[in-house]
Design a protein around this motif. Sequence first.
Motif, PDB file in Angstrom:
ATOM      1  N   UNK A 294       0.814  -1.226   0.000  1.00  0.00           N
ATOM      2  CA  UNK A 294       0.000   0.000   0.000  1.00  0.00           C
ATOM      3  C   UNK A 294       0.839   1.263   0.000  1.00  0.00           C
ATOM      4  N   UNK A 296       2.416   1.928  -2.542  1.00  0.00           N
ATOM      5  CA  UNK A 296       2.336   2.265  -3.961  1.00  0.00           C
ATOM      6  C   UNK A 296       1.014   2.988  -4.231  1.00  0.00           C
ATOM      7  N   UNK A 297       1.102   4.228  -4.704  1.00  0.00           N
ATOM      8  CA  UNK A 297      -0.145   4.951  -5.001  1.00  0.00           C
ATOM      9  C   UNK A 297      -1.012   4.152  -5.976  1.00  0.00           C
ATOM     10  N   UNK A 298      -2.308   4.125  -5.731  1.00  0.00           N
ATOM     11  CA  UNK A 298      -3.221   3.402  -6.618  1.00  0.00           C
ATOM     12  C   UNK A 298      -3.306   1.917  -6.329  1.00  0.00           C
ATOM     13  N   UNK A 299      -2.688   1.452  -5.238  1.00  0.00           N
ATOM     14  CA  UNK A 299      -2.672   0.017  -4.951  1.00  0.00           C
ATOM     15  C   UNK A 299      -4.077  -0.517  -4.630  1.00  0.00           C
ATOM     16  N   UNK A 300      -5.020   0.394  -4.333  1.00  0.00           N
ATOM     17  CA  UNK A 300      -6.385  -0.085  -4.068  1.00  0.00           C
ATOM     18  C   UNK A 300      -7.012  -0.700  -5.319  1.00  0.00           C
TER      19      UNK A 300
ATOM     20  N   UNK B 310      -8.691  -2.762   3.026  1.00  0.00           N
ATOM     21  CA  UNK B 310      -8.438  -1.722   2.034  1.00  0.00           C
ATOM     22  C   UNK B 310      -9.690  -1.445   1.213  1.00  0.00           C
ATOM     23  N   UNK B 395       2.509  10.557   0.723  1.00  0.00           N
ATOM     24  CA  UNK B 395       1.809   9.328   1.107  1.00  0.00           C
ATOM     25  C   UNK B 395       2.399   8.646   2.347  1.00  0.00           C
ATOM     26  N   UNK B 399       0.777   8.192   6.093  1.00  0.00           N
ATOM     27  CA  UNK B 399       0.647   6.873   6.726  1.00  0.00           C
ATOM     28  C   UNK B 399       1.298   6.880   8.112  1.00  0.00           C
TER      29      UNK B 399
END
Lengths: 419, 419
Positions: A294, A296-300, B310, B395, B399
Amino acid sequence: MSQKIPRIEIVAVGSELLTSHFQDTDSPYIVTQLEKLGLTPAFRTILSDEEEILRQGLQDALQRSELCFIIGGLGPTEDDRTREILASLLKKKLIFHEEILTSIRQRFARRGLTMPPSNLKQAYVIEGSQILPNHHGTAPGQWLEERQKIIVLLPGPPQELQPMFATYVRPRLERWRIYQVYQARLKLTGITESQIEEKIKDLYPSSGQPQLTTLAYPGQIEILISAQSQNSLEEAQEKVNQMVDKLRSRLGAYIFTTQGEALEEVVGQLLRQRGETLAVAESCTGGLLGHRLTNIPGSSDYFRLGTVVYSNEAKIKLLGVSPETLAKYGAVSQEVAREMALGLQKLAGTTHTLAITGIAGPGGGTPSKPVGLVYTARAGEDGCQVIKNQFLGARELVKFQSSQKALEMLWRYLTQLQE
Amino acid sequence: MSQKIPRIEIVAVGSELLTSHFQDTDSPYIVTQLEKLGLTPAFRTILSDEEEILRQGLQDALQRSELCFIIGGLGPTEDDRTREILASLLKKKLIFHEEILTSIRQRFARRGLTMPPSNLKQAYVIEGSQILPNHHGTAPGQWLEERQKIIVLLPGPPQELQPMFATYVRPRLERWRIYQVYQARLKLTGITESQIEEKIKDLYPSSGQPQLTTLAYPGQIEILISAQSQNSLEEAQEKVNQMVDKLRSRLGAYIFTTQGEALEEVVGQLLRQRGETLAVAESCTGGLLGHRLTNIPGSSDYFRLGTVVYSNEAKIKLLGVSPETLAKYGAVSQEVAREMALGLQKLAGTTHTLAITGIAGPGGGTPSKPVGLVYTARAGEDGCQVIKNQFLGARELVKFQSSQKALEMLWRYLTQLQE
């Protein structure tokens, strides 16, 4: 045509940089920026604030080097002496600039504050200097060319120095760019540094071009490949690419990137391309695998859920691991790793699952199950695969290597690359 | 009685240290070792391997400093010139030592190898030097006292330098130990650096004793307090303790340690003392909170399980968050944070639960729910508490601050310290 390359020195000023509590991050930043132009410093120096030391260190730098980046000591306090000492060494006056004072005053005013008198000295600039505006703080930078020497004064705070360097210093350095530099950054997993050496030692170029540098961490090896050309970027690029091709033919089954991305990013890109999803079950890694994924941006787009099943009860309740299996084989076993990955598959309904159970240490090891024993499992359409690992190192290293091995299993499955 | 303290310089030799790919880790190690004796270097220098640069840099160091640690360039290759250049600068001969050669040969023999001829030069030592044996490599160190200058030559590889320094260099430095140093490391959370400045600015000692250093990270401020005494450790300790007491009276509600532990460790100790347990539910932190908690050895005593929920589906399935709440308020909302913490309580049956939901960025923000908006929740016997946070930064910083705030909520609850 470029000019003769000057001998470069980077000088960072500040007593705090000579303690164990602070690090000079500005000099490494400038080194990286210089590398992009093919330039390398000859000297790096850190000087204490003490007047006598600072004077001596600056004098030596001015004598032995032709382009000096001098960082810090431009603040408003009594300890900030760089400006004054440098002017005195160069036998130059400090000149007051009304427009700098105005801009400092405005900076304070925007925060609803009045400028303290101590900031006044920041409006003084060494005679003959070009002013490098500071859009993120009060002290301007200075660029001074004097008797075949170039002196660049920069503020210490990175958030001030970095934009100033990019906007006002970097363009002034272009005149020395003679080399085009091109670099590839290979990352490998599942292989040790000495195994790599064995496989590629005959590839090291005798001429030193392209240049190969190996960096080894537990669970990951990096190979940096760089080349220069006096003619063009393409020529440098070509030298690097040829070497990358050679390395790939020897080490292809271990290289997960040539562009420097992290393994979690490479795996994420593969999942996104395939429109597939992932869930993870972690025992000894305690959330690290989810954390890495997570980051990593966009991992959703592909990461659905994680479970940190630290206790046996959690393994039973969340993942349906059977109490009999736990009792018979123990929590750190191939069987429990398998039941975790398969149980998670049922729970999460994702294309892939990864599971990790092991002993991160320093406590908890036994002769038959020592610290560093970790089972990593991957489940998917093809069923479930479990690997037994024996990692070395401290707790955090065992955690990292475990998360890396789980990611490697999924990467190998997605790319069909056999070890 | 101790002797006059020399002016100290640390010189690291190696062109690779002037690139972005390698870091000089030896100089920071020596800085830390010197600090333990109350000593601080005046200069730190990094020199390229190039003969002319190396000669100039060593000459400047010998002229301006009285105690020079010179690291690296003692290897067997052509690039290793420290020994030769230093001898020439000092106008000294290099003397061959049979016993060094024997020990190098034996080192190779133990690995079943024959010594290559290039290693022969490592058996040469500058005239008048005391030899510092190298038990972990081939190049011995050297300690040379000459015309009120002391020159210490050390090998570059940290695994060779560090034991050599501890065994053979450190005892030779004891003659300058005039200060006993005592240090406290306060860590604070829930307060900004400028708020701290406001509260304690009158406490900064005018004499510079004890010394206060503040380090600010998002979510955490450290204050280092150190003092010296010419008489005893107790006297230094007393000065530090008095300052710690004063700081505690002003900032007590934010100080979670005076000994430098991480917040996850402090919270873990409190849970262990109370025999209580914890589970966590993470959305935007993706496993970081579990990772931090499980970085502490023995955390399985109190940490039971984590969930990384998530996706909305995961929040519903694992924690029983209601689809209606998700639809009405969105995943990043006070209501969902509450249902996550309370749902986890049911699932895990632990004394305490923590839950986090938010937008870590860089994507996913909207005008009403910008990047950095994070809800942190804590549930326990007293019910459930939710805090709305707006964090700044990239990011990974969002977090970290989110995980820190969740830990802070539990810490405040366990200690009954009000903000």
